[in-house]
Motif scaffolding. Structure first.
Motif, PDB file in Angstrom:
ATOM      1  N   LYS A  45       0.669  -1.229   0.078  1.00  0.00           N
ATOM      2  CA  LYS A  45      -0.171  -0.043   0.002  1.00  0.00           C
ATOM      3  C   LYS A  45       1.102   1.376  -0.090  1.00  0.00           C
ATOM      4  O   LYS A  45       0.477   2.309   0.373  1.00  0.00           O
ATOM      5  CB  LYS A  45      -1.008  -0.083   1.167  1.00  0.00           C
ATOM      6  N   GLU A  46       2.097   1.224  -0.253  1.00  0.00           N
ATOM      7  CA  GLU A  46       3.088   2.173  -0.334  1.00  0.00           C
ATOM      8  C   GLU A  46       3.908   2.071  -1.651  1.00  0.00           C
ATOM      9  O   GLU A  46       5.221   1.899  -1.696  1.00  0.00           O
ATOM     10  CB  GLU A  46       3.769   1.996   1.078  1.00  0.00           C
ATOM     11  N   THR A  47       3.225   2.395  -2.822  1.00  0.00           N
ATOM     12  CA  THR A  47       3.710   2.585  -4.021  1.00  0.00           C
ATOM     13  C   THR A  47       4.174   3.841  -4.648  1.00  0.00           C
ATOM     14  O   THR A  47       4.954   4.038  -5.473  1.00  0.00           O
ATOM     15  CB  THR A  47       3.227   1.471  -4.796  1.00  0.00           C
ATOM     16  N   HIS A  48       3.056   4.971  -4.407  1.00  0.00           N
ATOM     17  CA  HIS A  48       3.165   6.161  -5.102  1.00  0.00           C
ATOM     18  C   HIS A  48       3.302   7.172  -4.200  1.00  0.00           C
ATOM     19  O   HIS A  48       2.359   7.084  -3.237  1.00  0.00           O
ATOM     20  CB  HIS A  48       1.828   6.225  -5.823  1.00  0.00           C
ATOM     21  N   PHE A  49       4.377   8.079  -3.969  1.00  0.00           N
ATOM     22  CA  PHE A  49       4.591   9.095  -3.089  1.00  0.00           C
ATOM     23  C   PHE A  49       4.694  10.507  -3.708  1.00  0.00           C
ATOM     24  O   PHE A  49       5.319  10.469  -5.131  1.00  0.00           O
ATOM     25  CB  PHE A  49       5.618   8.788  -2.160  1.00  0.00           C
ATOM     26  N   GLU A  81      11.124  -4.846  -4.306  1.00  0.00           N
ATOM     27  CA  GLU A  81       9.891  -5.483  -4.803  1.00  0.00           C
ATOM     28  C   GLU A  81       8.770  -4.732  -3.869  1.00  0.00           C
ATOM     29  O   GLU A  81       8.904  -5.082  -2.523  1.00  0.00           O
ATOM     30  CB  GLU A  81       9.762  -6.765  -4.610  1.00  0.00           C
ATOM     31  N   GLY A  82       7.629  -4.506  -4.539  1.00  0.00           N
ATOM     32  CA  GLY A  82       6.792  -3.444  -3.662  1.00  0.00           C
ATOM     33  C   GLY A  82       7.004  -2.399  -2.997  1.00  0.00           C
ATOM     34  O   GLY A  82       6.451  -1.856  -2.205  1.00  0.00           O
ATOM     35  N   GLY A  83       8.118  -1.874  -3.521  1.00  0.00           N
ATOM     36  CA  GLY A  83       8.931  -0.497  -2.802  1.00  0.00           C
ATOM     37  C   GLY A  83       8.125   0.508  -3.634  1.00  0.00           C
ATOM     38  O   GLY A  83       7.024   0.503  -4.405  1.00  0.00           O
ATOM     39  N   ILE A  84       8.800   1.656  -3.773  1.00  0.00           N
ATOM     40  CA  ILE A  84       8.254   2.917  -4.594  1.00  0.00           C
ATOM     41  C   ILE A  84       8.140   2.588  -6.018  1.00  0.00           C
ATOM     42  O   ILE A  84       9.489   2.180  -6.514  1.00  0.00           O
ATOM     43  CB  ILE A  84       9.005   4.047  -4.113  1.00  0.00           C
ATOM     44  N   HIS A  85       7.035   2.771  -6.424  1.00  0.00           N
ATOM     45  CA  HIS A  85       6.964   2.715  -8.016  1.00  0.00           C
ATOM     46  C   HIS A  85       6.618   3.896  -8.694  1.00  0.00           C
ATOM     47  O   HIS A  85       7.425   3.980  -9.825  1.00  0.00           O
ATOM     48  CB  HIS A  85       5.499   2.004  -8.195  1.00  0.00           C
ATOM     49  N   ALA A  86       6.353   5.186  -8.211  1.00  0.00           N
ATOM     50  CA  ALA A  86       6.291   6.538  -8.497  1.00  0.00           C
ATOM     51  C   ALA A  86       6.426   7.416  -7.332  1.00  0.00           C
ATOM     52  O   ALA A  86       6.042   7.331  -6.111  1.00  0.00           O
ATOM     53  CB  ALA A  86       5.034   6.754  -9.192  1.00  0.00           C
ATOM     54  N   LEU A  87       7.325   8.363  -7.860  1.00  0.00           N
ATOM     55  CA  LEU A  87       7.697   9.413  -7.006  1.00  0.00           C
ATOM     56  C   LEU A  87       7.661  10.824  -7.419  1.00  0.00           C
ATOM     57  O   LEU A  87       8.393  11.249  -8.393  1.00  0.00           O
ATOM     58  CB  LEU A  87       9.406   9.266  -6.501  1.00  0.00           C
ATOM     59  N   GLN A  88       6.953  11.640  -6.922  1.00  0.00           N
ATOM     60  CA  GLN A  88       6.741  13.133  -7.403  1.00  0.00           C
ATOM     61  C   GLN A  88       7.128  13.969  -6.338  1.00  0.00           C
ATOM     62  O   GLN A  88       7.019  13.874  -5.297  1.00  0.00           O
ATOM     63  CB  GLN A  88       5.136  13.389  -7.590  1.00  0.00           C
ATOM     64  N   LEU A  89       8.176  14.575  -6.952  1.00  0.00           N
ATOM     65  CA  LEU A  89       9.040  15.746  -5.888  1.00  0.00           C
ATOM     66  C   LEU A  89       8.781  17.092  -6.023  1.00  0.00           C
ATOM     67  O   LEU A  89       8.710  17.623  -7.325  1.00  0.00           O
ATOM     68  CB  LEU A  89      10.495  15.498  -6.254  1.00  0.00           C
TER      69      LEU A  89
END
Length: 108
Positions: A45-49, A81-89
């Motif tokens: 549940k923690e892939t897009h930040f 695996e299952g980590g950050i898929h997308a990161l907006q900064l």
């Protein structure tokens, strides 16, 4: 008891330790992307930040260099695996943040 937000906790710990931000906002937008095809079968549940970071460490650095700095801090979370898929900064110096806040106040 294990944390329910280990990726967010790691983001907060690493950025705080290395960048000493005056502002650190972390938004977990994973729920907005759960229906996307690449996310099917992913249990994390923690892939897009989305992060807003204000730090003196960004002084005299252009946006690409600032982003590379953050990516390097989070390389493990991006690779797992299952980590950050997308990161907006959004990365700013304290002066840039003050200027942005002043502009927002003028609009109100």
């Amino acid at each position: 008891m294990a944390s329910r937000t280990p990726v967010e906790d790691a983001i907060r710990q690493k950025i705080t330790a290395e960048l000493k931000p005056t502002t650190l906002e972390i938004y977990n937008d994973s729920h907005l992307h759960a229906h996307h095809a690449p996310m099917q079968g992913v249990t994390s549940k923690e892939t897009h930040f989305r992060l807003v970071i204000t730090s003196e460490a960004f002084r005299s650095k252009l946006q690409p260099a600032r982003h590379r700095l953050v990516y390097s801090l989070l390389k493990d979370e991006l690779a797992q695996e299952g980590g950050i898929h997308a990161l907006q900064l959004r990365t700013m110096t304290p002066e840039e943040e003050a200027k942005r806040r002043a502009q927002e106040t003028e609009v109100d």
